[in-house]
Enzyme design. Structure first.
Site, PDB file in Angstrom:
ATOM      1  N   TYR A 180       0.858  -1.185   0.000  1.00  0.00           N
ATOM      2  CA  TYR A 180       0.000   0.000   0.000  1.00  0.00           C
ATOM      3  C   TYR A 180       0.896   1.237   0.000  1.00  0.00           C
ATOM      4  O   TYR A 180       1.439   1.615   1.028  1.00  0.00           O
ATOM      5  CB  TYR A 180      -0.906  -0.063   1.238  1.00  0.00           C
ATOM      6  CG  TYR A 180      -1.874   1.087   1.440  1.00  0.00           C
ATOM      7  CD1 TYR A 180      -2.088   2.067   0.482  1.00  0.00           C
ATOM      8  CD2 TYR A 180      -2.584   1.175   2.640  1.00  0.00           C
ATOM      9  CE1 TYR A 180      -2.976   3.095   0.692  1.00  0.00           C
ATOM     10  CE2 TYR A 180      -3.482   2.206   2.859  1.00  0.00           C
ATOM     11  CZ  TYR A 180      -3.671   3.160   1.895  1.00  0.00           C
ATOM     12  OH  TYR A 180      -4.547   4.193   2.121  1.00  0.00           O
ATOM     13  N   GLY A 191      -5.316   4.174  -6.378  1.00  0.00           N
ATOM     14  CA  GLY A 191      -5.861   4.556  -5.087  1.00  0.00           C
ATOM     15  C   GLY A 191      -6.154   6.022  -4.904  1.00  0.00           C
ATOM     16  O   GLY A 191      -6.510   6.457  -3.807  1.00  0.00           O
ATOM     17  N   ASP A 196      -8.642   8.760  -5.902  1.00  0.00           N
ATOM     18  CA  ASP A 196      -9.953   8.921  -6.542  1.00  0.00           C
ATOM     19  C   ASP A 196     -10.027  10.145  -7.450  1.00  0.00           C
ATOM     20  O   ASP A 196     -10.811  10.174  -8.402  1.00  0.00           O
ATOM     21  CB  ASP A 196     -11.040   9.022  -5.473  1.00  0.00           C
ATOM     22  CG  ASP A 196     -11.087   7.792  -4.587  1.00  0.00           C
ATOM     23  OD1 ASP A 196     -10.533   6.753  -4.978  1.00  0.00           O
ATOM     24  OD2 ASP A 196     -11.673   7.866  -3.490  1.00  0.00           O
ATOM     25  N   GLU A 197      -9.192  11.147  -7.166  1.00  0.00           N
ATOM     26  CA  GLU A 197      -9.206  12.374  -7.956  1.00  0.00           C
ATOM     27  C   GLU A 197      -8.798  12.147  -9.400  1.00  0.00           C
ATOM     28  O   GLU A 197      -9.165  12.931 -10.289  1.00  0.00           O
ATOM     29  CB  GLU A 197      -8.243  13.415  -7.345  1.00  0.00           C
ATOM     30  CG  GLU A 197      -8.563  13.815  -5.923  1.00  0.00           C
ATOM     31  CD  GLU A 197      -7.823  12.973  -4.888  1.00  0.00           C
ATOM     32  OE1 GLU A 197      -7.360  13.560  -3.895  1.00  0.00           O
ATOM     33  OE2 GLU A 197      -7.725  11.740  -5.085  1.00  0.00           O
ATOM     34  N   LYS A 212      -1.240  -1.142  -4.129  1.00  0.00           N
ATOM     35  CA  LYS A 212      -2.301  -0.136  -4.041  1.00  0.00           C
ATOM     36  C   LYS A 212      -1.585   1.203  -4.114  1.00  0.00           C
ATOM     37  O   LYS A 212      -0.910   1.622  -3.182  1.00  0.00           O
ATOM     38  CB  LYS A 212      -3.096  -0.257  -2.744  1.00  0.00           C
ATOM     39  CG  LYS A 212      -4.181   0.827  -2.644  1.00  0.00           C
ATOM     40  CD  LYS A 212      -4.789   0.959  -1.272  1.00  0.00           C
ATOM     41  CE  LYS A 212      -5.744   2.164  -1.286  1.00  0.00           C
ATOM     42  NZ  LYS A 212      -6.259   2.497   0.054  1.00  0.00           N
TER      43      LYS A 212
END
Length: 307
Positions: free
Chosen positions: A139, A194, A196-197, A169
């Protein structure tokens, strides 16, 4: 090892806490049903949105058990097992395998911070071997972990040492690096977007097929729509939905971001997940009312109900 590549949107859910700050498992069944109804294909629990680092190992394991108990086998449960204590991470990885999780993941430990790729690989290696049969996802979220090491060298160094390394991620701004990781060995690794924008940009440039989303908790239909419309070739519609997602994000950044503001949006749409744990500063009633008005100004509730 060859693992299934994730196609679709996975959400990083919030952890429900009661008024005393204790873990409250009771909303999770309804929570899971809502996510599935919105087209979400799985969850990445106990991560940053879930305040995993503020919970005990026992709480994190109970939460994992609860999520797995309320969803069907097709709904993917990935358990974040990162910790500042490698023994705790190993224990949680073992537990995730025992209860039937789809996979495990870990962000870089915020203390001590890995300063070299070799240190990060070693950290992930010792965690991943706790569940050798499950896909392991690193991540990458430098904004929270404070570790901003290059990811392509990480993949090259880790691929022969972590047999169950499935991918990353990737929650970072560099679409160039993301794309380079996607291209490595003809797409060997699963690069789960990862941020979202910029999910549409990742679809266009990087060929992303899957993502793990924080704001997807409350704009899941919107982000799933971005993916679906892009796959249909409806770029203008996908762009419209991506821009709306950014409008929502522009609201929550004024209320301490997704972990705090986003969790309160869940309350506004009918699933009260309680407070945030210290050191997060909880929103007060006046802030919630102002945020609601801000969301109404961008037609948030109307837009999400129509999709």
């Amino acid at each position: 090892m060859n693992f299934e590549k994730i196609k679709g949107l996975i959400v990083a859910p919030f952890t429900p806490f009661d008024k005393r700050g204790e873990v409250d498992l009771s909303p999770i069944g309804d929570y899971a049903m809502m996510l599935q109804k919105n087209g979400i294909i799985g969850v990445f629990i106990n991560g940053s949105s879930g305040e995993g680092y503020m919970m005990t190992v026992e709480e994190r394991m109970k939460l994992a058990e609860k999520w797995i108990s309320v969803v069907d086998k097709e709904f993917k449960v990935i358990v974040h097992v990162g910790s500042t204590c490698i023994k705790d991470s190993y224990k949680m990885a073992q537990h995730a395998a025992e209860i039937g999780a789809f996979g495990i993941g870990a962000m870089a430990s915020p203390f001590p911070k890995a300063g070299r790729v070799e240190e990060l690989v070693k950290y992930c290696e010792e965690i991943a071997c706790g569940a050798p049969s499950l896909p392991f996802y690193f991540y990458h979220i430098p904004a929270l972990s404070g570790v901003c090491l290059p990811m392509l060298p990480f993949l090259k160094a880790a691929e022969d040492r972590i047999p169950n390394l499935a991918g990353i991620k990737y929650t970072y701004e560099s679409l160039y690096e993301y794309n380079q990781c996607m291209l490595y060995k003809n797409g060997k690794f699963d690069m789960l977007h990862g941020q979202d924008e910029t999910i549409l940009s990742a679809l266009v440039m990087g060929g992303a097929q899957g993502g793990i989303s924080g704001t997807g908790n409350y704009i899941g239909k919107v982000l799933v729509g971005v993916i679906d419309e892009f796959n249909k070739g409806n770029i203008e519609k996908a762009r419209e939905l991506q821009n709306f997602a950014q409008k929502v994000i522009n609201v929550i950044v004024n209320y301490r971001g997704n972990i705090v503001g986003g969790k309160r949006i869940m309350k506004l749409i009918g699933i009260d997940l309680g407070i945030n744990r210290t050191p997060f500063q909880n929103m007060n009633g006046e802030e919630e009312l102002i945020m609601k008005r801000n969301l109404e100004e961008i037609n948030f509730f109307e837009k999400c109900n129509k999709l």
